[in-house]
Scaffold this motif. Structure first.
Motif, short mmCIF file in Angstrom:
data_model
loop_
_atom_site.label_atom_id
_atom_site.label_comp_id
_atom_site.label_asym_id
_atom_site.label_seq_id
_atom_site.Cartn_x
_atom_site.Cartn_y
_atom_site.Cartn_z
N THR A 100 58.77 23.76 127.09
CA THR A 100 58.54 23.63 125.90
C THR A 100 58.61 24.78 125.00
O THR A 100 57.79 25.77 125.09
N ASP A 120 62.00 20.97 122.80
CA ASP A 120 60.89 20.61 123.69
C ASP A 120 61.71 19.68 125.00
O ASP A 120 61.97 18.94 124.80
N ALA A 145 60.23 19.48 127.88
CA ALA A 145 59.35 19.02 128.85
C ALA A 145 59.60 17.35 129.39
O ALA A 145 59.49 17.09 130.52
#
Length: 477
Positions: free
Chosen positions: A117, A122, A124
């Motif tokens: 992130t 991002d 993730a």
């Protein structure tokens, strides 16, 4: 949920992937003589996981392969290593990048998804999805994370050349895609340090092997050059291959992008997560297994040659067995010195200091072991029939059987053992393995430098300083 079968795995390889060898596009790696036996060996690993005798070791309670799990305790690490060992023994340690290798990496990503992130991107949820995708379907993940030699701005290294609403378009190359031609997906990224402003090459993504525009250029196939399993028992079955990956305007959906235009995140995915430590755990277990095989080969050779009782020979065998014990000790010590990941939220990982040190030991030990066994084997591994056909020939066979036997060992068994030894020690396949083990975890100038900050230096300095401070000039009287 359960692991897929070997048949399912082989069927998944018939997807039209673009693999090139000797100027020829390979239509089907499961049938081509340069790849089919190794593909079958990999399929055998999946079948082992379904075998009732091995399933409890290789799979967890959820039916997934244990290698995909995130260890939560020391006992989990031991269980995962036992699974690693079982698969490693199936190829005598010569298949290194089996599906459990990248499985450990994916589990490492999932242990610390926050490493993906950043303010700009991002990754993730994509890292978590990658782990889940591999684990749920027992997919074989590979990676290509080494850059080809290049100059700034020459466009040779993989980079994004365009952005679209649904993803990015990438072009360029990566090298040493070990096992990639046999995989389901390949991670394309970098583990090499990047300059802070080199955001162009700071990206990582995973795509299916049959993605349009993605191609693989294979190195020479040792399996393809093998005469038979009898003549080349290792290279004919366990040539995991290494390939150049080429991207020609490959479209990568955003959900498959793990890091994007961020130097920090592109490095953190390997070093802030336990992914790399998990890699070492698998490879160290395999290395231990491989040394066991080599030591066993030495024992068989010396007994056949009738030299096993000579003092200098028993000392050499003892040295080899000591090497095996060293390799084993590094695995056990890394597990025993386990560390919590992300304050315990990401489970546990093998100890970093011991894991990093294993890389030094393995790269230095393997060439020594090979050299010791070559000396034990002597010239016998050179004077061998060209192939099994010499033994089978109605006129030549009796001659070969008469003159190439040894006391207590007939010619067929002697030749069989010596051909195995040559394939492990002196063939082109063997040379590749020696070079590969030297550099398996990176170049020495990288891992030796990393060892200095892996831990231990300050404690060593403090102990030496304590001794230095325990006396003075007045003690010289």
């Amino acid at each position: 949920m359960s692991s897929r079968s070997g048949r399912d795995y082989l069927e998944s390889l018939r997807d039209g992937r673009e693999v090139w060898l000797d100027g020829e596009r390979v239509k089907d790696v499961t049938r081509h003589p340069a790849f089919r036996n190794t593909a079958a060996s990999l399929a055998g690993l999946y079948d082992l996981a379904l075998d009732p005798g091995h399933a409890p070791v290789l799979t967890g309670e959820d039916g997934r392969l244990r290698a995909y799990g995130i260890p939560r305790s020391y006992e989990d690490l031991v269980a995962r290593r036992t699974a690693y060992k079982t698969w490693a023994e199936a190829s005598y340690g010569f298949l290194g990048r089996t599906p459990d290798y990248m499985a450990g990496g994916a589990a490492g990503f999932a242990a610390v998804p926050g490493a993906f992130t950043t303010e700009r991107f991002d990754g993730a949820p994509h890292a978590l999805a990658y782990h889940r995708r591999l684990a749920d379907s027992s997919l074989y993940g590979a990676f290509t994370i080494t850059n080809p030699p290049s100059a700034p701005g020459d466009g040779l290294v993989v980079r994004a050349v365009a952005e679209r609403d649904g993803g990015i378009v990438v072009s360029g190359a990566k090298t040493i895609g070990t096992g990639a031609v046999f995989a389901d997906e390949v991670i394309v990224g970098t583990i090499e340090p990047l300059a802070e402003d080199d955001v162009e090459h700071a990206l990582c993504f995973s795509v299916p092997i049959d993605t349009p525009g993605l191609s693989f250029v294979s190195r020479p196939s040792y399996e393809g050059r093998a005469r038979s399993v009898f003549d080349n028992p290792l290279s004919a079955r366990f040539d995991e291959n290494d390939a150049l990956l080429v991207c020609e305007e490959v479209f990568v959906p955003w959900e498959r992008v793990l890091t994007y235009r961020d130097v920090g995140a592109t490095a953190a995915m390997w070093w802030r997560t336990p992914a790399y430590l998990n890699f070492v755990h698998q490879s160290a277990t395999r290395f231990w297994t491989k040394l066991e095989f080599l030591a066993g080969l030495a024992v068989l050779l010396t007994r056949m040659n009738g030299t096993d009782k000579l003092p200098q020979v028993t000392q050499t065998v003892g040295r080899l067995l000591g090497m095996v014990a060293q390799a084993k000790a590094f695995v056990l010590a890394a597990e025993a010195s386990f560390e919590e990941v992300d304050g315990g939220r990401g489970g546990v990982a093998p100890g970093q200091e011991i894991s990093f040190a294993q890389r030094i030991m393995a790269g230095e030990l393997y060439p020594r072991a090979v050299q010791e066994i070559k000396l034990l084997a002597g010239g016998s591994i050179i004077q061998l029939p060209a192939s099994a056909q010499d033994l089978l020939h109605p006129e030549l066979g009796p001659v070969v059987r008469k003159y190439l036997r040894a006391p207590g060992t007939d010619a067929e068994e002697r030749i069989k053992l010596l051909k195995l030894a040559w394939d492990a020690l002196g063939s082109e396949f063997a040379s590749r393995h020696e070079q590969y083990e030297r550099l398996y975890q990176g170049a020495p100038h990288v891992y030796l430098t990393m060892q200095t900050w892996a831990g231990g230096a300050e404690a060593c300095e403090e102990l030496a300083r304590a001794c230095l401070d325990s006396y003075g000039l007045e003690d010289g009287r």
